[in-house]
Design an enzyme around this catalytic site. Structure first.
Site, short mmCIF file in Angstrom:
data_model
loop_
_atom_site.label_atom_id
_atom_site.label_comp_id
_atom_site.label_asym_id
_atom_site.label_seq_id
_atom_site.Cartn_x
_atom_site.Cartn_y
_atom_site.Cartn_z
N THR A 87 0.74 6.76 -0.34
CA THR A 87 1.18 8.05 -0.52
C THR A 87 1.53 8.63 -1.93
OG1 THR A 87 3.31 7.48 0.03
CG2 THR A 87 2.00 7.99 1.83
N ASN A 100 10.94 3.80 1.16
CA ASN A 100 10.43 2.61 1.72
C ASN A 100 11.52 1.24 1.46
OD1 ASN A 100 8.81 3.86 3.66
ND2 ASN A 100 6.69 3.31 2.45
N GLY A 102 0.89 -1.21 0.02
CA GLY A 102 -0.20 -0.09 0.07
C GLY A 102 0.84 1.51 0.21
N ASP A 103 2.05 1.44 0.36
CA ASP A 103 2.93 2.40 0.29
C ASP A 103 4.43 2.08 -0.27
OD1 ASP A 103 3.37 5.18 0.81
OD2 ASP A 103 3.66 4.84 3.05
N LEU A 104 4.61 1.40 -1.46
CA LEU A 104 5.81 1.28 -1.80
C LEU A 104 6.18 2.41 -2.65
CD1 LEU A 104 7.69 -1.22 -2.08
CD2 LEU A 104 6.81 -1.67 -4.38
#
Length: 122
Positions: A116, A82, A76-78
């Site tokens: 994001t 990260n 969900g936020d790759l």
């Protein structure tokens, strides 16, 4: 697996009396992929072979969480910040704060899969 390992967690009260929670991750001495991609110095450039290796490491991590975990996990936020790089420049995916489990009745206070970035991150 190429997933960032959590060493321990901490839950306490800070010096102002506020709740404090932290996760302690394995140290990644080469920082994030974001740092390497956006560095201003010429000495911090990735060559083509390093970039391909990093892409493969991330692909292995995503294959693991999508196809070999029960329940399936959607990160969900790759994004480059990260993806952390160890001493041998092996990429590890971290920050599962927005991760979702597919095929479970687990519910949280958000709707849908969000991240994001502006395009699908999974």
């Amino acid at each position: 697996m190429n997933l960032l390992k959590i060493i321990t967690s901490c839950s306490s009260i800070d010096f102002q009396g506020n709740p404090f929670k932290a996760l302690v991750y394995e140290f990644m001495p080469n920082g994030s992929l974001h740092d390497w991609l956006h560095s201003s110095g010429n000495t911090s450039r990735l060559n083509l072979l390093q970039m391909i290796k990093i892409l493969m490491d991330v692909a292995y991590a995503l294959d693991y969480i999508h196809n070999h975990c029960l329940p399936t996990i959607i990160h969900g936020d790759l994004k480059p910040s990260n993806i952390l790089l160890d001493n041998d420049m092996v990429a590890h995916v971290g920050d599962f704060g927005l991760a979702r489990f597919l095929g479970t009745s687990y519910q949280n206070n958000s709707t849908g899969i969000r991240g994001t970035c502006n395009t699908p991150c999974f």
